[in-house]
Motif scaffolding. Structure first.
Motif, PDB file in Angstrom:
ATOM      1  N   GLN A 297       0.831  -1.202   0.000  1.00 14.82           N
ATOM      2  CA  GLN A 297       0.000   0.000   0.000  1.00 14.82           C
ATOM      3  C   GLN A 297       0.865   1.251   0.000  1.00 14.82           C
ATOM      4  O   GLN A 297       1.954   1.276   0.574  1.00 14.82           O
ATOM      5  CB  GLN A 297      -0.880   0.019   1.244  1.00 14.82           C
ATOM      6  CG  GLN A 297      -1.871  -1.091   1.320  1.00 14.82           C
ATOM      7  CD  GLN A 297      -2.637  -1.066   2.642  1.00 14.82           C
ATOM      8  OE1 GLN A 297      -2.342  -0.283   3.545  1.00 14.82           O
ATOM      9  NE2 GLN A 297      -3.618  -1.942   2.751  1.00 14.82           N
ATOM     10  N   LYS A 298       0.360   2.290  -0.629  1.00 13.22           N
ATOM     11  CA  LYS A 298       1.117   3.542  -0.723  1.00 13.22           C
ATOM     12  C   LYS A 298       1.456   4.112   0.651  1.00 13.22           C
ATOM     13  O   LYS A 298       2.510   4.708   0.832  1.00 13.22           O
ATOM     14  CB  LYS A 298       0.328   4.571  -1.528  1.00 13.22           C
ATOM     15  CG  LYS A 298       0.142   4.176  -2.975  1.00 13.22           C
ATOM     16  CD  LYS A 298       0.593   5.289  -3.857  1.00 13.22           C
ATOM     17  CE  LYS A 298       0.322   4.938  -5.304  1.00 13.22           C
ATOM     18  NZ  LYS A 298       1.499   4.562  -6.002  1.00 13.22           N
ATOM     19  N   SER A 299       0.593   3.910   1.632  1.00 12.12           N
ATOM     20  CA  SER A 299       0.850   4.445   2.969  1.00 12.12           C
ATOM     21  C   SER A 299       2.034   3.758   3.639  1.00 12.12           C
ATOM     22  O   SER A 299       2.660   4.324   4.537  1.00 12.12           O
ATOM     23  CB  SER A 299      -0.396   4.290   3.846  1.00 12.12           C
ATOM     24  OG  SER A 299      -0.729   2.924   4.005  1.00 12.12           O
ATOM     25  N   VAL A 300       2.379   2.556   3.222  1.00 12.08           N
ATOM     26  CA  VAL A 300       3.462   1.782   3.813  1.00 12.08           C
ATOM     27  C   VAL A 300       4.782   2.031   3.076  1.00 12.08           C
ATOM     28  O   VAL A 300       5.860   1.808   3.624  1.00 12.08           O
ATOM     29  CB  VAL A 300       3.104   0.272   3.774  1.00 12.08           C
ATOM     30  CG1 VAL A 300       4.206  -0.589   4.327  1.00 12.08           C
ATOM     31  CG2 VAL A 300       1.804   0.025   4.505  1.00 12.08           C
ATOM     32  N   GLN A 301       4.719   2.500   1.849  1.00 17.48           N
ATOM     33  CA  GLN A 301       5.895   2.599   0.984  1.00 17.48           C
ATOM     34  C   GLN A 301       7.050   3.433   1.549  1.00 17.48           C
ATOM     35  O   GLN A 301       8.198   2.990   1.481  1.00 17.48           O
ATOM     36  CB  GLN A 301       5.498   3.108  -0.402  1.00 17.48           C
ATOM     37  CG  GLN A 301       4.759   2.076  -1.207  1.00 17.48           C
ATOM     38  CD  GLN A 301       4.371   2.574  -2.578  1.00 17.48           C
ATOM     39  OE1 GLN A 301       4.686   3.696  -2.967  1.00 17.48           O
ATOM     40  NE2 GLN A 301       3.659   1.732  -3.313  1.00 17.48           N
ATOM     41  N   PRO A 302       6.814   4.601   2.135  1.00 21.58           N
ATOM     42  CA  PRO A 302       7.968   5.379   2.624  1.00 21.58           C
ATOM     43  C   PRO A 302       8.779   4.643   3.693  1.00 21.58           C
ATOM     44  O   PRO A 302      10.007   4.613   3.626  1.00 21.58           O
ATOM     45  CB  PRO A 302       7.333   6.649   3.191  1.00 21.58           C
ATOM     46  CG  PRO A 302       6.041   6.780   2.457  1.00 21.58           C
ATOM     47  CD  PRO A 302       5.569   5.371   2.226  1.00 21.58           C
ATOM     48  N   ARG A 303       8.108   4.032   4.654  1.00 23.56           N
ATOM     49  CA  ARG A 303       8.821   3.314   5.712  1.00 23.56           C
ATOM     50  C   ARG A 303       9.494   2.067   5.160  1.00 23.56           C
ATOM     51  O   ARG A 303      10.619   1.732   5.516  1.00 23.56           O
ATOM     52  CB  ARG A 303       7.840   2.936   6.832  1.00 23.56           C
ATOM     53  CG  ARG A 303       8.468   2.140   7.926  1.00 23.56           C
ATOM     54  CD  ARG A 303       9.440   2.995   8.743  1.00 23.56           C
ATOM     55  NE  ARG A 303       9.958   2.191   9.838  1.00 23.56           N
ATOM     56  CZ  ARG A 303      11.242   2.025  10.091  1.00 23.56           C
ATOM     57  NH1 ARG A 303      12.139   2.655   9.379  1.00 23.56           N
ATOM     58  NH2 ARG A 303      11.632   1.270  11.074  1.00 23.56           N
ATOM     59  N   MET A 304       8.823   1.369   4.251  1.00 25.72           N
ATOM     60  CA  MET A 304       9.402   0.167   3.680  1.00 25.72           C
ATOM     61  C   MET A 304      10.621   0.511   2.829  1.00 25.72           C
ATOM     62  O   MET A 304      11.618  -0.198   2.855  1.00 25.72           O
ATOM     63  CB  MET A 304       8.386  -0.607   2.839  1.00 25.72           C
ATOM     64  CG  MET A 304       8.936  -1.906   2.305  1.00 25.72           C
ATOM     65  SD  MET A 304       7.702  -3.042   1.717  1.00 25.72           S
ATOM     66  CE  MET A 304       6.940  -3.509   3.243  1.00 25.72           C
ATOM     67  N   LYS A 305      10.554   1.619   2.103  1.00 25.52           N
ATOM     68  CA  LYS A 305      11.693   2.045   1.295  1.00 25.52           C
ATOM     69  C   LYS A 305      12.904   2.328   2.184  1.00 25.52           C
ATOM     70  O   LYS A 305      14.030   1.933   1.867  1.00 25.52           O
ATOM     71  CB  LYS A 305      11.330   3.290   0.488  1.00 25.52           C
ATOM     72  CG  LYS A 305      12.418   3.755  -0.446  1.00 25.52           C
ATOM     73  CD  LYS A 305      11.958   4.937  -1.263  1.00 25.52           C
ATOM     74  CE  LYS A 305      13.028   5.397  -2.210  1.00 25.52           C
ATOM     75  NZ  LYS A 305      12.599   6.563  -2.986  1.00 25.52           N
ATOM     76  N   GLU A 306      12.663   2.977   3.316  1.00 22.09           N
ATOM     77  CA  GLU A 306      13.745   3.257   4.263  1.00 22.09           C
ATOM     78  C   GLU A 306      14.340   1.954   4.814  1.00 22.09           C
ATOM     79  O   GLU A 306      15.558   1.810   4.911  1.00 22.09           O
ATOM     80  CB  GLU A 306      13.193   4.105   5.407  1.00 22.09           C
ATOM     81  CG  GLU A 306      14.208   4.513   6.428  1.00 22.09           C
ATOM     82  CD  GLU A 306      13.583   5.347   7.525  1.00 22.09           C
ATOM     83  OE1 GLU A 306      14.017   5.188   8.677  1.00 22.09           O
ATOM     84  OE2 GLU A 306      12.674   6.154   7.235  1.00 22.09           O
ATOM     85  N   THR A 307      13.485   1.008   5.147  1.00 30.58           N
ATOM     86  CA  THR A 307      13.947  -0.275   5.677  1.00 30.58           C
ATOM     87  C   THR A 307      14.745  -1.047   4.632  1.00 30.58           C
ATOM     88  O   THR A 307      15.803  -1.612   4.935  1.00 30.58           O
ATOM     89  CB  THR A 307      12.746  -1.115   6.152  1.00 30.58           C
ATOM     90  OG1 THR A 307      12.026  -0.368   7.136  1.00 30.58           O
ATOM     91  CG2 THR A 307      13.196  -2.439   6.740  1.00 30.58           C
ATOM     92  N   LEU A 308      14.272  -1.062   3.399  1.00 27.12           N
ATOM     93  CA  LEU A 308      14.999  -1.751   2.331  1.00 27.12           C
ATOM     94  C   LEU A 308      16.357  -1.094   2.082  1.00 27.12           C
ATOM     95  O   LEU A 308      17.342  -1.778   1.816  1.00 27.12           O
ATOM     96  CB  LEU A 308      14.165  -1.767   1.042  1.00 27.12           C
ATOM     97  CG  LEU A 308      12.931  -2.668   1.074  1.00 27.12           C
ATOM     98  CD1 LEU A 308      12.054  -2.396  -0.136  1.00 27.12           C
ATOM     99  CD2 LEU A 308      13.324  -4.124   1.158  1.00 27.12           C
ATOM    100  N   ARG A 309      16.414   0.220   2.181  1.00 30.42           N
ATOM    101  CA  ARG A 309      17.687   0.930   2.016  1.00 30.42           C
ATOM    102  C   ARG A 309      18.656   0.530   3.136  1.00 30.42           C
ATOM    103  O   ARG A 309      19.846   0.316   2.893  1.00 30.42           O
ATOM    104  CB  ARG A 309      17.465   2.435   2.026  1.00 30.42           C
ATOM    105  CG  ARG A 309      18.740   3.213   1.730  1.00 30.42           C
ATOM    106  CD  ARG A 309      18.549   4.724   1.739  1.00 30.42           C
ATOM    107  NE  ARG A 309      17.452   5.154   0.899  1.00 30.42           N
ATOM    108  CZ  ARG A 309      16.396   5.859   1.344  1.00 30.42           C
ATOM    109  NH1 ARG A 309      16.297   6.202   2.597  1.00 30.42           N
ATOM    110  NH2 ARG A 309      15.436   6.217   0.518  1.00 30.42           N
TER     111      ARG A 309
END
Length: 45
Positions: free
Chosen positions: A26-38
């Motif tokens: 979901q778009k609401s989860v994407q910013p945090r997930m992107k940070e975690t993947l980084r």
């Protein structure tokens, strides 16, 4: 020269992989997930 290409290829792999994962959540989860993947990508081990 070859060493530089291998690093670039590895970075390209992570960009594609990250985009694929982010497209599945979901778009609401994407910013945090992107940070975690980084954080995973940048981890030393």
């Amino acid at each position: 020269m070859k060493k530089h290409w291998l690093t670039t290829n590895h970075q390209h792999y992570w960009v594609d992989k990250t985009a694929n994962v982010l497209n599945k959540v979901q778009k609401s989860v994407q910013p945090r997930m992107k940070e975690t993947l980084r954080d995973i990508w940048m981890a030393e081990t």
